[in-house]
Design a protein around this motif. Sequence first.
Motif, mmCIF file in Angstrom:
data_model
loop_
_atom_site.group_PDB
_atom_site.id
_atom_site.type_symbol
_atom_site.label_atom_id
_atom_site.label_comp_id
_atom_site.label_asym_id
_atom_site.label_seq_id
_atom_site.Cartn_x
_atom_site.Cartn_y
_atom_site.Cartn_z
ATOM 1 N N GLU A 40 17.536 2.542 -5.037
ATOM 2 C CA GLU A 40 17.350 1.144 -5.090
ATOM 3 C C GLU A 40 16.169 1.034 -6.345
ATOM 4 O O GLU A 40 16.538 -0.393 -7.060
ATOM 5 C CB GLU A 40 16.625 0.684 -3.899
ATOM 6 C CG GLU A 40 16.300 -0.988 -3.822
ATOM 7 C CD GLU A 40 17.246 -1.945 -3.719
ATOM 8 O OE1 GLU A 40 17.727 -2.507 -4.860
ATOM 9 O OE2 GLU A 40 17.880 -2.141 -2.814
ATOM 10 N N LEU A 41 15.392 1.665 -6.685
ATOM 11 C CA LEU A 41 14.309 1.200 -7.708
ATOM 12 C C LEU A 41 14.446 2.379 -8.897
ATOM 13 O O LEU A 41 13.797 2.106 -9.878
ATOM 14 C CB LEU A 41 12.977 1.324 -7.056
ATOM 15 C CG LEU A 41 12.696 0.534 -5.636
ATOM 16 C CD1 LEU A 41 11.368 0.930 -5.059
ATOM 17 C CD2 LEU A 41 12.718 -1.147 -6.123
ATOM 18 N N GLY A 42 15.116 3.188 -8.641
ATOM 19 C CA GLY A 42 15.025 4.274 -9.787
ATOM 20 C C GLY A 42 13.893 5.012 -9.867
ATOM 21 O O GLY A 42 13.186 5.292 -8.948
ATOM 22 N N PHE B 258 19.471 -12.908 -12.022
ATOM 23 C CA PHE B 258 19.277 -11.862 -10.880
ATOM 24 C C PHE B 258 19.852 -10.532 -11.603
ATOM 25 O O PHE B 258 19.524 -9.384 -10.828
ATOM 26 C CB PHE B 258 20.078 -12.430 -9.620
ATOM 27 C CG PHE B 258 19.051 -13.362 -8.924
ATOM 28 C CD1 PHE B 258 18.149 -13.090 -7.853
ATOM 29 C CD2 PHE B 258 19.083 -14.587 -9.272
ATOM 30 C CE1 PHE B 258 17.376 -13.999 -7.152
ATOM 31 C CE2 PHE B 258 18.196 -15.534 -8.512
ATOM 32 C CZ PHE B 258 17.615 -15.290 -7.635
ATOM 33 N N ALA B 259 20.967 -10.531 -12.262
ATOM 34 C CA ALA B 259 21.519 -9.191 -12.838
ATOM 35 C C ALA B 259 20.529 -8.450 -13.568
ATOM 36 O O ALA B 259 20.657 -7.391 -13.618
ATOM 37 C CB ALA B 259 22.530 -9.453 -13.505
ATOM 38 N N THR B 260 19.242 -9.114 -14.150
ATOM 39 C CA THR B 260 18.322 -8.698 -15.075
ATOM 40 C C THR B 260 17.095 -8.220 -14.336
ATOM 41 O O THR B 260 16.284 -7.456 -14.672
ATOM 42 C CB THR B 260 17.855 -9.702 -15.937
ATOM 43 O OG1 THR B 260 16.868 -10.611 -15.511
ATOM 44 C CG2 THR B 260 19.092 -10.312 -16.685
ATOM 45 N N ALA C 59 27.573 3.456 -4.768
ATOM 46 C CA ALA C 59 27.745 2.754 -3.669
ATOM 47 C C ALA C 59 27.347 1.305 -3.828
ATOM 48 O O ALA C 59 26.588 0.995 -4.475
ATOM 49 C CB ALA C 59 27.272 3.143 -2.558
ATOM 50 N N VAL C 60 28.076 0.514 -3.084
ATOM 51 C CA VAL C 60 27.725 -0.982 -3.139
ATOM 52 C C VAL C 60 26.882 -1.214 -1.866
ATOM 53 O O VAL C 60 26.971 -0.704 -0.917
ATOM 54 C CB VAL C 60 28.817 -1.882 -2.994
ATOM 55 C CG1 VAL C 60 28.588 -3.362 -2.845
ATOM 56 C CG2 VAL C 60 29.697 -1.830 -4.182
ATOM 57 N N SER D 188 19.950 -3.787 -5.767
ATOM 58 C CA SER D 188 20.687 -4.593 -4.796
ATOM 59 C C SER D 188 20.779 -6.124 -5.464
ATOM 60 O O SER D 188 21.722 -6.636 -5.216
ATOM 61 C CB SER D 188 19.971 -4.758 -3.450
ATOM 62 O OG SER D 188 18.743 -5.038 -3.505
ATOM 63 N N MET D 189 19.698 -6.380 -6.194
ATOM 64 C CA MET D 189 19.770 -7.692 -6.702
ATOM 65 C C MET D 189 20.626 -7.740 -8.095
ATOM 66 O O MET D 189 21.172 -9.019 -8.401
ATOM 67 C CB MET D 189 18.184 -8.164 -7.155
ATOM 68 C CG MET D 189 17.155 -8.436 -5.956
ATOM 69 S SD MET D 189 17.768 -9.637 -5.221
ATOM 70 C CE MET D 189 18.311 -9.154 -3.628
#
Length: 764
Positions: free
Chosen positions: A417-419, A677-679, A610-611, A684-685
Amino acid sequence: MGQRDTRARGFAARAGGWSARHRWAAVAIWVLFVIGSMAAGSAMGREEVASGEQLRGETRQAARIIEDAGIEEPAGESVLVQAKEAGGKATDADFEAAVTAVIEAVQATGEVTAVTSPYDTRTISEDGRSALVQFAMRGESETAKERVQPVLDAVAEVQRDHDGLRIEQVGGASLGKTIDDAFGDDFKQAEFSAVPVALGILLIAFGALVAALLPVVLAITAIMATMGLMGVVSHVQPMSDTANSVMLLVGLAVGVDYCLFYLRREREERAAGRDAATALQIAAATSGRAVIVSGVTVCVAMAGMLFTGLAEFQAMGLASLMAVAVAMVGSVTVLPALLSLLGKRVETGRVPFLHPDRRRRRGGRPGAGNESRFWKAVLKGVLAKPALSLLVAGGALVAVAAPAFGMRTEDLSLNKELGDSVPIIATYERLDTAFPGGSEPAEVVVRAEDVDAPEVKAALADFRKQAVDSGASRGPVDVEVHAAADVAVVSVPLVGGSDQERAEKSLALIRDEVRPRTLGSVPGVEAPVTGQVAASKDFNEQMTGSVAPVFAFVVVFAFLLMLLCFRSLTVAVTSIVLNLLSVGAAYGILVVVFQHGWGASLLGAEHAGAVVSWLPLFLFVILFGLSMDYHVFVVSRIREARARGYATRNAISHGVVTTAGVVTSAAVIMVAVFAIFATLSMQSMKQMGVGLAAAVLIDATVIRGVLLPAVMALLGEANWYFPRWLRWLPDLSHDEAPEPVAAGLPASGPAVGTAEEGTTRVRV
């Protein structure tokens, strides 16, 4: 140019006419509604979704047992003390001194309680290199992250004195604070960026400041009113911060869209030579009607989330539904009043060089000033070879959607999620490696008539032993007994740790084998299993189980609305098929980018593999609703032209080309807002932003600009097919009155009126 009869015959036309005649009253009512909604929400307060009510099944059962027992579970924290060198051991003098220093330092802050030494609790890793100092934060767990900073500072001070060791804190409070500090501003930045982005695009689209401000003002006031209403309804359906964000996105999107549709039509009619009153009445009867049909359809789509049984989704669905409904009502009531008040002043603040030829277009046929040269050229090719266009565009979208059949969903772990952008995530990973499952243990919440009864004690002891013997856990399995409430909480570190798939196998052993043989054999004992892994598994199962009812509800009701509003079986069927195709293409893009990693680095996204599990259903509901915005608007214009006597192909060309400008403007706004939001930093965002932006882009271009006209051109008069056996259904078709066919656009087919089977009846 002569005026025609524009008597109001539908709700949208009547509402627009009343608002135009009583404009100050309409504006005052809207302002009072917004203020009243906000005041009511503030006065009543707001109920938030409780963590225990997020899911059904064992997770909720366990939460309710804890709540009924009055047990306050503090926020647990751990300090990992780990030798950096392979030969270092927890028995080394420096290691023991560091552990002692950590215990003294955290106790000195006064913010912690129940501090335990790893030498007492045996929380030392198998290789002897790592140990855990564990404690709990004082006070309520929900606010612990606000008080954890002094403890983090104390641990950091100990680390500075012991270079040969890693001394790092991790837990619910420290994770919450670190993530909030790192990403908390992400959402605010995205939400605050959305409004200026929308305003800038509208300014380019309209070329006038006042005209650009109207949609934004309407959307913002609709959002403000919805925020107040959310407080009122939260006492029936609790709300959440996530519901706020989704409501803002949806409210801004549809609020701007609806106002854009209405305003562009009113300006178009004035550019064609109508007087202000007639232009406004035509806009009310046409675009106003399309807004209502679209709004009701979007509301139905949002209502689909209520069928998930998941409190978070129900909150998002209800909040979004209210935002759409409020924006829809505002568009057909206060907007006509504002347009009537402003008159030509809506063009105030014109931007030089934008639309300089608008005045030269005045006096032409309606829509001529809004025809897009680009889409006119595209339509010429599509209508010349509709079969080839359908084959190429349809085949391309099917190819894009194909990877969706291999979609893999999961609740993303913290590192996915956060890398690696947050140091505490590396600590979390090290702890999980040294103590598999210790960072997120399963919890068995045991309730009995008498928790101290010999058979219950024996069952608990047997459970602890079998949990390890079965291979589900490597221990230690701890039991905390609350005798006054006859409740015991058993903590079980699961083998597999942050590997969700392996951890779920361990969970299955606990639930399906260990529990039935031990605690399950004692009459009257409840023993639901909860924890992060259990909650994730329960969530995924419930999400999977809700797909069919949500899908059926949204598709069936959308089909019925299209059928009733357009009086055409063909239009209803093609609407559903085309919308599903755009959703499928969005799914395919998500799988290719985030599951297979193609181009993920361009987005700054880690290869998640995964999604995220909640996204497919969320996207389906949101996209199906928003896609109807464009579809209803374009098909309404095509149907309106057909009712005027245009030949079907000419009606298609007229409808698509004259709506291209407004659809493009609306799509660009949505894509720009969703792309924000893609940035964001969270995986997930990013997935949500990419999925929404891609779907809207595909929908506004390939679907509406190529596939829709190609399909309708191939179907010809069959587009208006409405079988006799369905004519008993209520007639909710559009109320716009026809006007003569424009010169050079010959009519063909049966006369407008009550048609034979294979055509449709249009009100005139």
